[in-house]
Write an enzyme that holds these catalytic residues in place. Structure first.
Site, PDB file in Angstrom:
ATOM      1  N   GLU A 114       0.846  -1.198   0.000  1.00 18.33           N
ATOM      2  CA  GLU A 114       0.000   0.000   0.000  1.00 18.33           C
ATOM      3  C   GLU A 114       0.878   1.243   0.000  1.00 18.33           C
ATOM      4  O   GLU A 114       2.103   1.153   0.141  1.00 18.33           O
ATOM      5  CB  GLU A 114      -0.922   0.001   1.235  1.00 18.33           C
ATOM      6  CG  GLU A 114      -1.959  -1.101   1.179  1.00 18.33           C
ATOM      7  CD  GLU A 114      -2.851  -1.199   2.400  1.00 18.33           C
ATOM      8  OE1 GLU A 114      -3.924  -1.775   2.290  1.00 18.33           O
ATOM      9  OE2 GLU A 114      -2.456  -0.704   3.478  1.00 18.33           O
ATOM     10  N   HIS A 242      -8.779   9.458   3.896  1.00 22.95           N
ATOM     11  CA  HIS A 242      -8.401   8.411   2.937  1.00 22.95           C
ATOM     12  C   HIS A 242      -8.665   8.955   1.540  1.00 22.95           C
ATOM     13  O   HIS A 242      -9.744   9.495   1.271  1.00 22.95           O
ATOM     14  CB  HIS A 242      -9.211   7.136   3.182  1.00 22.95           C
ATOM     15  CG  HIS A 242      -8.607   5.932   2.525  1.00 22.95           C
ATOM     16  ND1 HIS A 242      -8.589   5.771   1.150  1.00 22.95           N
ATOM     17  CD2 HIS A 242      -7.983   4.849   3.041  1.00 22.95           C
ATOM     18  CE1 HIS A 242      -7.985   4.624   0.862  1.00 22.95           C
ATOM     19  NE2 HIS A 242      -7.606   4.050   1.989  1.00 22.95           N
ATOM     20  N   ARG A 289      -0.589   8.878   2.174  1.00 24.52           N
ATOM     21  CA  ARG A 289      -1.971   9.324   2.083  1.00 24.52           C
ATOM     22  C   ARG A 289      -2.192  10.824   2.156  1.00 24.52           C
ATOM     23  O   ARG A 289      -3.081  11.359   1.501  1.00 24.52           O
ATOM     24  CB  ARG A 289      -2.711   8.719   3.265  1.00 24.52           C
ATOM     25  CG  ARG A 289      -3.546   7.612   2.836  1.00 24.52           C
ATOM     26  CD  ARG A 289      -4.198   6.992   3.983  1.00 24.52           C
ATOM     27  NE  ARG A 289      -4.144   5.576   3.686  1.00 24.52           N
ATOM     28  CZ  ARG A 289      -4.585   4.653   4.482  1.00 24.52           C
ATOM     29  NH1 ARG A 289      -5.081   4.981   5.652  1.00 24.52           N
ATOM     30  NH2 ARG A 289      -4.533   3.405   4.137  1.00 24.52           N
ATOM     31  N   HIS A 350     -11.019   9.423   7.783  1.00 28.50           N
ATOM     32  CA  HIS A 350     -10.799   7.979   7.856  1.00 28.50           C
ATOM     33  C   HIS A 350     -10.208   7.538   9.190  1.00 28.50           C
ATOM     34  O   HIS A 350     -10.593   6.513   9.744  1.00 28.50           O
ATOM     35  CB  HIS A 350      -9.850   7.612   6.716  1.00 28.50           C
ATOM     36  CG  HIS A 350      -9.503   6.162   6.613  1.00 28.50           C
ATOM     37  ND1 HIS A 350     -10.438   5.197   6.331  1.00 28.50           N
ATOM     38  CD2 HIS A 350      -8.317   5.510   6.736  1.00 28.50           C
ATOM     39  CE1 HIS A 350      -9.850   4.014   6.282  1.00 28.50           C
ATOM     40  NE2 HIS A 350      -8.565   4.166   6.547  1.00 28.50           N
ATOM     41  N   ARG A 385      -0.389   8.532   9.650  1.00 26.47           N
ATOM     42  CA  ARG A 385      -0.244   7.081   9.816  1.00 26.47           C
ATOM     43  C   ARG A 385       0.063   6.394   8.487  1.00 26.47           C
ATOM     44  O   ARG A 385      -0.580   6.652   7.466  1.00 26.47           O
ATOM     45  CB  ARG A 385      -1.542   6.497  10.377  1.00 26.47           C
ATOM     46  CG  ARG A 385      -1.555   5.000  10.457  1.00 26.47           C
ATOM     47  CD  ARG A 385      -2.869   4.518  11.013  1.00 26.47           C
ATOM     48  NE  ARG A 385      -3.964   4.788  10.120  1.00 26.47           N
ATOM     49  CZ  ARG A 385      -4.501   3.892   9.298  1.00 26.47           C
ATOM     50  NH1 ARG A 385      -4.035   2.657   9.243  1.00 26.47           N
ATOM     51  NH2 ARG A 385      -5.516   4.217   8.531  1.00 26.47           N
TER      52      ARG A 385
HETATM   53  P1  FAD Z   1     -13.089   0.013  16.659  1.00 29.47           P
HETATM   54  O1  FAD Z   1     -12.900  -1.208  15.884  1.00 29.47           O
HETATM   55  O2  FAD Z   1     -13.651   1.204  15.973  1.00 29.47           O
HETATM   56  O3  FAD Z   1     -14.033  -0.373  17.867  1.00 29.47           O
HETATM   57  C1  FAD Z   1     -14.491   0.609  18.767  1.00 29.47           C
HETATM   58  C2  FAD Z   1     -15.452  -0.050  19.706  1.00 29.47           C
HETATM   59  O4  FAD Z   1     -15.781   0.852  20.758  1.00 29.47           O
HETATM   60  C3  FAD Z   1     -16.780  -0.425  19.061  1.00 29.47           C
HETATM   61  O5  FAD Z   1     -17.148  -1.686  19.581  1.00 29.47           O
HETATM   62  C4  FAD Z   1     -17.736   0.649  19.569  1.00 29.47           C
HETATM   63  O6  FAD Z   1     -19.085   0.250  19.622  1.00 29.47           O
HETATM   64  C5  FAD Z   1     -17.171   0.856  20.962  1.00 29.47           C
HETATM   65  N1  FAD Z   1     -17.524   2.131  21.592  1.00 29.47           N
HETATM   66  C6  FAD Z   1     -17.235   3.380  21.157  1.00 29.47           C
HETATM   67  N2  FAD Z   1     -17.692   4.292  22.041  1.00 29.47           N
HETATM   68  C7  FAD Z   1     -18.284   3.604  23.044  1.00 29.47           C
HETATM   69  C8  FAD Z   1     -18.949   3.965  24.229  1.00 29.47           C
HETATM   70  N3  FAD Z   1     -19.146   5.256  24.564  1.00 29.47           N
HETATM   71  N4  FAD Z   1     -19.438   2.993  25.028  1.00 29.47           N
HETATM   72  C9  FAD Z   1     -19.298   1.684  24.700  1.00 29.47           C
HETATM   73  N5  FAD Z   1     -18.682   1.279  23.581  1.00 29.47           N
HETATM   74  C10 FAD Z   1     -18.172   2.222  22.769  1.00 29.47           C
HETATM   75  N6  FAD Z   1      -6.386  -0.020   9.564  1.00 29.47           N
HETATM   76  C11 FAD Z   1      -5.418  -0.889   9.179  1.00 29.47           C
HETATM   77  O7  FAD Z   1      -4.404  -1.049   9.868  1.00 29.47           O
HETATM   78  N7  FAD Z   1      -5.589  -1.609   8.040  1.00 29.47           N
HETATM   79  C12 FAD Z   1      -6.684  -1.477   7.240  1.00 29.47           C
HETATM   80  O8  FAD Z   1      -6.800  -2.151   6.229  1.00 29.47           O
HETATM   81  C13 FAD Z   1      -7.677  -0.550   7.612  1.00 29.47           C
HETATM   82  N8  FAD Z   1      -8.773  -0.355   6.834  1.00 29.47           N
HETATM   83  C14 FAD Z   1      -9.757   0.472   7.273  1.00 29.47           C
HETATM   84  C15 FAD Z   1     -10.924   0.593   6.523  1.00 29.47           C
HETATM   85  C16 FAD Z   1     -11.967   1.377   6.983  1.00 29.47           C
HETATM   86  C17 FAD Z   1     -13.219   1.508   6.154  1.00 29.47           C
HETATM   87  C18 FAD Z   1     -11.843   2.065   8.207  1.00 29.47           C
HETATM   88  C19 FAD Z   1     -12.959   2.917   8.716  1.00 29.47           C
HETATM   89  C20 FAD Z   1     -10.683   1.968   8.950  1.00 29.47           C
HETATM   90  C21 FAD Z   1      -9.628   1.170   8.493  1.00 29.47           C
HETATM   91  N9  FAD Z   1      -8.458   1.028   9.226  1.00 29.47           N
HETATM   92  C22 FAD Z   1      -7.493   0.155   8.813  1.00 29.47           C
HETATM   93  C23 FAD Z   1      -8.352   1.607  10.557  1.00 29.47           C
HETATM   94  C24 FAD Z   1      -8.672   0.512  11.590  1.00 29.47           C
HETATM   95  O9  FAD Z   1      -9.698  -0.304  11.085  1.00 29.47           O
HETATM   96  C25 FAD Z   1      -9.116   1.098  12.909  1.00 29.47           C
HETATM   97  O10 FAD Z   1      -8.245   2.119  13.314  1.00 29.47           O
HETATM   98  C26 FAD Z   1      -9.143  -0.002  13.971  1.00 29.47           C
HETATM   99  O11 FAD Z   1      -9.962  -1.052  13.547  1.00 29.47           O
HETATM  100  C27 FAD Z   1      -9.646   0.559  15.271  1.00 29.47           C
HETATM  101  O12 FAD Z   1      -9.839  -0.496  16.163  1.00 29.47           O
HETATM  102  P2  FAD Z   1     -10.343  -0.169  17.624  1.00 29.47           P
HETATM  103  O13 FAD Z   1     -10.444  -1.446  18.335  1.00 29.47           O
HETATM  104  O14 FAD Z   1      -9.503   0.899  18.194  1.00 29.47           O
HETATM  105  O15 FAD Z   1     -11.785   0.506  17.409  1.00 29.47           O
HETATM  106  C1  SIN Z   2      -7.042   0.638   2.978  1.00 22.26           C
HETATM  107  O1  SIN Z   2      -7.294  -0.559   2.816  1.00 22.26           O
HETATM  108  O2  SIN Z   2      -6.774   1.424   2.063  1.00 22.26           O
HETATM  109  C2  SIN Z   2      -7.062   1.165   4.355  1.00 22.26           C
HETATM  110  C3  SIN Z   2      -5.840   0.796   5.022  1.00 22.26           C
HETATM  111  C4  SIN Z   2      -5.651   1.604   6.256  1.00 22.26           C
HETATM  112  O3  SIN Z   2      -6.456   2.475   6.585  1.00 22.26           O
HETATM  113  O4  SIN Z   2      -4.638   1.371   6.910  1.00 22.26           O
END
Ligand code: FAD
Ligand code: SIN
Length: 525
Positions: A114, A242, A289, A350, A385
């Site tokens: 990427e 993004h 990015r 994003h 990032r």
């Molecule tokens: P999340 O997975 O967002 O989970 C947050 C949790 O907290 C959820 O369960 C939510 O309900 C809960 N929550 C929030 N507020 C509260 C509250 N007040 N009370 C109770 N529960 C709450 N990163 C990569 O490294 N590679 C990728 O390929 C990639 N692709 C992506 C594609 C998309 C479309 C997006 C949006 C992001 C992508 N990212 C990628 C970024 C990555 O997915 C996220 O940064 C990562 O998944 C965040 O994980 P997390 O556990 O911190 O939060």
């Molecule tokens: C993507 O698949 O382009 C998202 C990857 C990322 O947010 O790290």
């Protein structure tokens, strides 16, 4: 109701679930999730997770790429630690039952590339890696006897000495976390959860902006809670946009077109179908990015159009259909055959690079309070990032936080004043019967952030955003002070707090670095 546990986890994405699995052998764990457990950014991740798994790549190269993307302000020690730990954390994910694709006829992982990566090092599961990770971790959590996973429980505020009647300011030494107040969205009761250790894993804040790839639960709740509790936050001016979300204005969240597609050969084209990235960066469509998103923004503004194109036709039909099945099917649904048609794209908010400031153990400035995943600011990302470093950071810091938390509760000198902690007081509050007061304010907030505090900023735009936000803040606090608390109102307050912090930190940053870019700072140079 009052609950007491050893480890309280707020959020059920990759960070919360992997922390829970690690601490579960050492005590009672409760995970609160504000929606369905699987809902969060994790399940939408497409591209994958970056790690150096084979000798054809090296830690030094991954470290270098991360530092370059971060534009000189990453914490180098954190970068080194995270990248060197990556292979161990990947092997653990596999042990939990997560499947990553292997190269055809081989036992080696199939690796993608990427933007900003000098090597193929992204482990993935087709183009739906996050959904596979979330599935594997949720299954492991649900079968663990020490973990209780409670859905539709909305954490409102962390409990500190403030709730014992003491005055707490950001200068108060030794602020402590005793747990959280949480709204049971099914009964509308506000419960008290007390814990020896609390982990915030609440994800990002993409919904501060009109167009975002993040799901509706990404409303910056963890960051806002820590702000209200007077904890330390950092780097919130670095909102990552993004470059390529699918242009389909009515759809929320915006559907992502993974950067891995550019890694496989797809090329950005302007509205007339001409390549343009050579005007901006020698790495063309695979530049980091921040550069690509700004280039697209600029081309859209020059041409006065609301989207550009990603041309994936050169990749080849088989690879497109088999390697990117989710994107292929999604586009086909909208009448776009990506093997024949260019894909309309535009940037979308994003990922939040900043957040709750934590040390290398994932511990925040508030005692007994940890943070991991997107809501945390570890120093890994600096000003921008590197793609696919986010899922990696989440598992590495969930691990470090778990090791530290286990150590903390085993020493258990903590003297929690549980019996003195009052329950939530909702006396005298009335039901807000006009949802429009919340929905309209949210729209205003998102638009002003999109237009004034987006990819390109200026002093005047930031000032205007600040002034308008002030009015929105006062109106919403007034509503909050007289209304029975709901999830929608609480989220709106949190979004306002996040917007305030983004603007404040953007105004304080007097240089263009990483994702923070102001036309006034260009002029100053
Ligand atoms: P999340 O997975 O967002 O989970 C947050 C949790 O907290 C959820 O369960 C939510 O309900 C809960 N929550 C929030 N507020 C509260 C509250 N007040 N009370 C109770 N529960 C709450 N990163 C990569 O490294 N590679 C990728 O390929 C990639 N692709 C992506 C594609 C998309 C479309 C997006 C949006 C992001 C992508 N990212 C990628 C970024 C990555 O997915 C996220 O940064 C990562 O998944 C965040 O994980 P997390 O556990 O911190 O939060
Ligand atoms: C993507 O698949 O382009 C998202 C990857 C990322 O947010 O790290």
């Amino acid at each position: 109701m009052r609950y007491e546990v050893d480890f309280l986890v707020i959020g059920s994405g990759i960070a919360g679930l992997s922390f829970a699995l690690k601490v579960a052998p050492y005590g009672k764990v409760c995970i609160l999730s504000k929606g369905e457990a699987a809902e969060g950014s994790t399940r939408y991740a497409q591209g994958g997770i970056a790690a150096v798994m084979y000798d054809s790549d090296s830690f030094d190269k991954h470290i270098h790429d991360t530092l370059v993307a971060g534009d000189g302000i990453c914490d180098r020690e954190v970068v080194e630690m995270t990248i060197r730990e990556a292979p161990d954390r990947i092997r653990e994910l596999v042990q939990y039952g997560v499947n990553f694709d292997k190269s055809r006829g081989s036992d080696r992982f199939d690796l993608h590339r990427e933007g900003g990566h000098s090597e193929f090092r992204i482990l993935h599961h087709k183009d739906n890696t996050g959904a596979e990770i979330e599935r594997g971790l949720l299954e492991a959590v649900r079968s663990h006897p020490n973990i209780e996973l409670k859905e539709h429980q909305f954490a409102i505020d962390i409990i500190t000495q403030h709730h014992l009647g003491q005055r707490v300011t950001k200068h108060t030494p030794g602020i402590e976390c005793y747990g959280v107040y949480a709204l049971d969205c099914r009964t509308n009761e506000i419960d008290t959860y007390l814990a020896k250790v609390t982990l915030l894993a609440t994800g990002g804040m993409g919904n501060v902006y009109t167009t975002t790839t993040t799901p509706i639960v990404s409303t910056g709740d963890g960051v806002a809670m820590v702000h209200r509790a007077r904890g330390v936050l950092a780097d919130l001016e670095f909102m990552q946009f993004h470059p390529t979300s699918l242009y389909n204005p009515a759809e929320k969240p915006a559907f992502l077109i993974t950067e891995a597609m550019r890694g496989a050969g797809a090329i950005l084209k302007d509205f007339k179908g001409h390549e343009f990235m050579h005007k901006y960066d020698a790495r063309l469509s695979l530049a980091p990015r921040d550069i690509v998103a700004r280039a697209i923004d600029n081309e859209m503004k020059i041409a006065g159009v609301d989207h550009l194109y990603l041309d994936a036709r050169g990749i080849g039909k088989d690879e497109l259909i088999n390697g990117f099945p989710t994107i292929y099917a999604k586009c086909l649904e909208l009448g776009i055959n990506i093997t024949k048609d260019m894909i309309p794209i535009r940037p979308a908010a994003h990922y939040q690079c900043g957040g709750i400031k934590v040390d290398r153990n994932g511990e925040s400035s508030i005692k007994h309070l940890y943070a991991a995943g997107e809501c945390a600011c570890t120093g890994l990302h600096g000003g921008n990032r590197l793609a696919s470093n986010s899922l990696l950071e989440a598992v590495v810091y969930a691990h470090n936080a778990a090791m530290s938390a286990i150590n903390q509760i085993s020493q258990s000198s903590q003297n929690t004043p549980n019996s003195q902690i009052p329950d939530w007081n909702a006396e005298g509050m009335v039901l807000n019967e006009e949802m429009v007061l919340i929905t309209q304010t949210k729209r205003e907030l998102q638009e002003l952030m999109w237009n004034y505090v987006g990819i390109v900023r200026s002093d005047l735009r930031l000032q205007r955003a600040f002034d308008r936000l002030n009015l929105i803040f006062r109106e919403t606090e007034d509503l909050y002070n007289r209304s029975v608390l709901t999830e929608e109102l609480s989220e709106l307050r949190n979004l306002i707090a996040c917007a305030y912090l983004i603007i404040k930190m953007a105004r304080a940053r007097r240089e263009n670095v990483g994702l923070h870019y102001s036309i006034d700072l260009v002029k100053d140079k």
